[in-house]
Design an enzyme around this catalytic site. Sequence first.
Site, PDB file in Angstrom:
ATOM      1  N   ARG A  85       6.706   8.341 -52.135  1.00  0.00           N
ATOM      2  CA  ARG A  85       6.593   7.089 -51.033  1.00  0.00           C
ATOM      3  C   ARG A  85       4.777   6.704 -51.194  1.00  0.00           C
ATOM      4  O   ARG A  85       4.659   6.479 -50.412  1.00  0.00           O
ATOM      5  CB  ARG A  85       7.011   7.225 -49.361  1.00  0.00           C
ATOM      6  CG  ARG A  85       6.471   9.019 -49.198  1.00  0.00           C
ATOM      7  CD  ARG A  85       6.117   9.746 -47.638  1.00  0.00           C
ATOM      8  NE  ARG A  85       5.784  10.252 -47.223  1.00  0.00           N
ATOM      9  CZ  ARG A  85       5.876  10.615 -45.772  1.00  0.00           C
ATOM     10  NH1 ARG A  85       7.517  10.377 -45.148  1.00  0.00           N
ATOM     11  NH2 ARG A  85       4.660  11.569 -45.669  1.00  0.00           N
ATOM     12  N   ILE A 114      -0.713  14.910 -47.892  1.00  0.00           N
ATOM     13  CA  ILE A 114      -1.496  16.161 -48.515  1.00  0.00           C
ATOM     14  C   ILE A 114      -1.360  17.894 -49.131  1.00  0.00           C
ATOM     15  O   ILE A 114      -0.774  17.665 -47.752  1.00  0.00           O
ATOM     16  CB  ILE A 114      -2.885  16.845 -47.596  1.00  0.00           C
ATOM     17  CG1 ILE A 114      -3.760  15.477 -47.441  1.00  0.00           C
ATOM     18  CG2 ILE A 114      -3.744  17.689 -48.157  1.00  0.00           C
ATOM     19  CD1 ILE A 114      -4.277  14.606 -47.691  1.00  0.00           C
ATOM     20  N   TYR A 149       4.049  13.920 -32.678  1.00  0.00           N
ATOM     21  CA  TYR A 149       2.970  14.856 -33.956  1.00  0.00           C
ATOM     22  C   TYR A 149       2.658  12.960 -33.625  1.00  0.00           C
ATOM     23  O   TYR A 149       1.383  12.905 -33.432  1.00  0.00           O
ATOM     24  CB  TYR A 149       3.273  14.743 -35.303  1.00  0.00           C
ATOM     25  CG  TYR A 149       2.246  14.750 -35.970  1.00  0.00           C
ATOM     26  CD1 TYR A 149       1.618  15.986 -36.090  1.00  0.00           C
ATOM     27  CD2 TYR A 149       2.197  14.308 -37.409  1.00  0.00           C
ATOM     28  CE1 TYR A 149       0.709  16.124 -37.283  1.00  0.00           C
ATOM     29  CE2 TYR A 149       1.339  14.284 -38.500  1.00  0.00           C
ATOM     30  CZ  TYR A 149       0.292  15.342 -38.198  1.00  0.00           C
ATOM     31  OH  TYR A 149      -0.412  15.223 -39.051  1.00  0.00           O
ATOM     32  N   ASP A 154      -6.967  31.712 -31.936  1.00  0.00           N
ATOM     33  CA  ASP A 154      -5.404  30.894 -31.175  1.00  0.00           C
ATOM     34  C   ASP A 154      -6.340  29.612 -30.474  1.00  0.00           C
ATOM     35  O   ASP A 154      -7.032  29.983 -29.422  1.00  0.00           O
ATOM     36  CB  ASP A 154      -4.894  32.340 -30.665  1.00  0.00           C
ATOM     37  CG  ASP A 154      -3.848  30.792 -29.757  1.00  0.00           C
ATOM     38  OD1 ASP A 154      -3.598  29.630 -30.493  1.00  0.00           O
ATOM     39  OD2 ASP A 154      -2.499  31.393 -29.216  1.00  0.00           O
ATOM     40  N   THR A 187      -0.691  20.658 -48.845  1.00  0.00           N
ATOM     41  CA  THR A 187      -0.864  22.457 -48.231  1.00  0.00           C
ATOM     42  C   THR A 187       0.031  22.943 -47.701  1.00  0.00           C
ATOM     43  O   THR A 187       1.379  22.314 -47.740  1.00  0.00           O
ATOM     44  CB  THR A 187      -1.397  21.610 -46.881  1.00  0.00           C
ATOM     45  OG1 THR A 187      -0.374  21.279 -45.437  1.00  0.00           O
ATOM     46  CG2 THR A 187      -2.610  20.989 -47.344  1.00  0.00           C
ATOM     47  N   PRO A 188       0.475  24.004 -47.718  1.00  0.00           N
ATOM     48  CA  PRO A 188       1.548  25.398 -47.429  1.00  0.00           C
ATOM     49  C   PRO A 188       2.015  24.592 -46.190  1.00  0.00           C
ATOM     50  O   PRO A 188       3.483  24.461 -46.607  1.00  0.00           O
ATOM     51  CB  PRO A 188       0.458  26.077 -46.579  1.00  0.00           C
ATOM     52  CG  PRO A 188      -0.819  26.360 -47.724  1.00  0.00           C
ATOM     53  CD  PRO A 188      -0.753  24.731 -47.451  1.00  0.00           C
ATOM     54  N   SER A 189       1.418  24.319 -44.882  1.00  0.00           N
ATOM     55  CA  SER A 189       3.037  23.709 -44.261  1.00  0.00           C
ATOM     56  C   SER A 189       3.625  22.256 -44.910  1.00  0.00           C
ATOM     57  O   SER A 189       4.910  22.363 -44.771  1.00  0.00           O
ATOM     58  CB  SER A 189       2.469  23.284 -43.162  1.00  0.00           C
ATOM     59  OG  SER A 189       1.346  22.039 -42.694  1.00  0.00           O
ATOM     60  N   ARG A 235       7.594  21.431 -45.478  1.00  0.00           N
ATOM     61  CA  ARG A 235       8.810  20.430 -44.505  1.00  0.00           C
ATOM     62  C   ARG A 235       8.868  19.993 -45.689  1.00  0.00           C
ATOM     63  O   ARG A 235      10.463  19.525 -45.340  1.00  0.00           O
ATOM     64  CB  ARG A 235       7.410  19.472 -44.195  1.00  0.00           C
ATOM     65  CG  ARG A 235       6.553  20.269 -43.034  1.00  0.00           C
ATOM     66  CD  ARG A 235       6.251  19.085 -42.116  1.00  0.00           C
ATOM     67  NE  ARG A 235       4.946  18.110 -42.892  1.00  0.00           N
ATOM     68  CZ  ARG A 235       3.555  19.087 -42.738  1.00  0.00           C
ATOM     69  NH1 ARG A 235       3.640  19.674 -42.191  1.00  0.00           N
ATOM     70  NH2 ARG A 235       2.802  18.259 -42.875  1.00  0.00           N
TER      71      ARG A 235
HETATM   72  P1  NAD Z   1      -1.039  24.233 -42.575  1.00  0.00           P
HETATM   73  O1  NAD Z   1      -0.529  23.194 -41.219  1.00  0.00           O
HETATM   74  O2  NAD Z   1      -0.620  24.117 -44.015  1.00  0.00           O
HETATM   75  O3  NAD Z   1      -1.671  25.361 -41.999  1.00  0.00           O
HETATM   76  C1  NAD Z   1      -2.451  24.948 -40.457  1.00  0.00           C
HETATM   77  C2  NAD Z   1      -2.600  26.523 -40.518  1.00  0.00           C
HETATM   78  O4  NAD Z   1      -3.168  26.151 -38.950  1.00  0.00           O
HETATM   79  C3  NAD Z   1      -2.348  27.626 -40.336  1.00  0.00           C
HETATM   80  O5  NAD Z   1      -3.582  29.170 -41.730  1.00  0.00           O
HETATM   81  C4  NAD Z   1      -2.346  28.927 -39.186  1.00  0.00           C
HETATM   82  O6  NAD Z   1      -2.339  29.389 -38.731  1.00  0.00           O
HETATM   83  C5  NAD Z   1      -3.623  27.849 -38.798  1.00  0.00           C
HETATM   84  N1  NAD Z   1      -3.007  28.222 -36.924  1.00  0.00           N
HETATM   85  C6  NAD Z   1      -1.460  27.562 -36.354  1.00  0.00           C
HETATM   86  N2  NAD Z   1      -1.445  28.155 -34.976  1.00  0.00           N
HETATM   87  C7  NAD Z   1      -3.036  27.803 -34.995  1.00  0.00           C
HETATM   88  C8  NAD Z   1      -3.800  28.681 -33.867  1.00  0.00           C
HETATM   89  N3  NAD Z   1      -3.125  28.239 -32.694  1.00  0.00           N
HETATM   90  N4  NAD Z   1      -4.772  28.371 -33.478  1.00  0.00           N
HETATM   91  C9  NAD Z   1      -5.455  28.254 -34.427  1.00  0.00           C
HETATM   92  N5  NAD Z   1      -4.994  29.285 -35.678  1.00  0.00           N
HETATM   93  C10 NAD Z   1      -3.548  28.204 -36.054  1.00  0.00           C
HETATM   94  O7  NAD Z   1      -2.650  22.561 -42.372  1.00  0.00           O
HETATM   95  P2  NAD Z   1      -2.709  21.349 -43.504  1.00  0.00           P
HETATM   96  O8  NAD Z   1      -1.233  20.611 -43.599  1.00  0.00           O
HETATM   97  O9  NAD Z   1      -4.120  21.625 -43.601  1.00  0.00           O
HETATM   98  O10 NAD Z   1      -2.698  20.798 -41.591  1.00  0.00           O
HETATM   99  C11 NAD Z   1      -4.225  20.974 -40.744  1.00  0.00           C
HETATM  100  C12 NAD Z   1      -5.143  18.907 -40.707  1.00  0.00           C
HETATM  101  O11 NAD Z   1      -4.139  18.332 -40.929  1.00  0.00           O
HETATM  102  C13 NAD Z   1      -3.543  19.545 -39.285  1.00  0.00           C
HETATM  103  O12 NAD Z   1      -4.168  19.090 -37.832  1.00  0.00           O
HETATM  104  C14 NAD Z   1      -2.585  18.179 -39.326  1.00  0.00           C
HETATM  105  O13 NAD Z   1      -1.221  18.344 -38.786  1.00  0.00           O
HETATM  106  C15 NAD Z   1      -3.328  17.860 -40.182  1.00  0.00           C
HETATM  107  N6  NAD Z   1      -2.944  16.788 -41.199  1.00  0.00           N
HETATM  108  C16 NAD Z   1      -1.978  17.773 -42.477  1.00  0.00           C
HETATM  109  C17 NAD Z   1      -1.869  16.779 -43.471  1.00  0.00           C
HETATM  110  C18 NAD Z   1      -0.346  16.775 -44.610  1.00  0.00           C
HETATM  111  O14 NAD Z   1      -0.503  16.209 -45.171  1.00  0.00           O
HETATM  112  N7  NAD Z   1      -0.704  18.306 -44.938  1.00  0.00           N
HETATM  113  C19 NAD Z   1      -1.387  14.990 -43.225  1.00  0.00           C
HETATM  114  C20 NAD Z   1      -1.811  14.420 -41.725  1.00  0.00           C
HETATM  115  C21 NAD Z   1      -2.931  15.066 -41.095  1.00  0.00           C
END
Ligand code: NAD
Length: 244
Positions: free
Chosen positions: A204, A181, A148, A59, A183-185, A189
């Site tokens: 967009r 990108i 954010y 964490d 990704t699961p999150s 959203r």
């Molecule tokens: P995600 O949000 O789908 O997954 C995030 C991962 O972080 C999960 O495996 C989760 O278990 C882990 N996590 C959450 N809290 C944690 C903690 N306290 N300690 C350790 N791990 C923890 O992943 P994503 O969308 O690929 O995002 C990764 C990064 O990329 C983030 O910093 C996000 O802000 C950034 N980002 C994502 C996007 C997008 O569109 N997905 C765009 C720009 C930036």
Amino acid sequence: MSDRLKGKRAFVTAAAVGIGRACAVAFAREGATVFATDIDEAKLAALKNEGVAEIAKLDVRDSAAVAAVARRAGRADILLNAAGFVHHGTVLECSDEDWNFSFDLNVKSMHRTIKAFLPAMLEAGHGSIVNISSAAGVFKAAPNRYVYGATKAAVAALTRSVATDFITKGVRCNCICPGTIETPSMLQRAATAGPGGRDMFVARQPMGRLGTAEEIASLAVYLASDESSFTTGVAHIIDGGWTL
Ligand code: NAD
């Protein structure tokens, strides 16, 4: 595999899914010895089949845990900070708790890991730190991304500070600013925005599609490798033209 990271040791946070995972896998494919961490141990376990050398529950909000796992991991040539959370809302929907949580997870986590891994990088005389920031907050204001955006701008500033302070010591620090990108999150959203949520995010995008985590990982490999040896302190945008 083309061995672009051969002989290097990499430490990755939030590596269970999404961008962090794609970076951990790409680093391993390029010959790095990868230590991957996340709070989700179950999903992290699958990385063992992808050539990742070691996994550990971490964490990044826990300073003592970060210090302990860094001691266990030992020296890292590459540190990739991927942990981050997207709070939805304007200033009016952002409570003090939301603000503190976002800054703790998105920014202070990087302060913790950099503090833990930098001394050994300095001793070795080299290192590459790659922080995942975002196009939102650094290059563009996106609606409902109040705290954010503030955290991701802070990541870009923190990146420049580290780059400047250690520029003569062989340690580089860059950040990546992705657009949208898949990704699961991100899909979560989109789902909360209603049935056509994903299409709304795609609409967009000037390229007519979302980015992939692997596309972000390709840039991360470049920044982690010696190919980018003259590059430091830069916020690298990779957004499919979203900010054009
Ligand atoms: P995600 O949000 O789908 O997954 C995030 C991962 O972080 C999960 O495996 C989760 O278990 C882990 N996590 C959450 N809290 C944690 C903690 N306290 N300690 C350790 N791990 C923890 O992943 P994503 O969308 O690929 O995002 C990764 C990064 O990329 C983030 O910093 C996000 O802000 C950034 N980002 C994502 C996007 C997008 O569109 N997905 C765009 C720009 C930036």
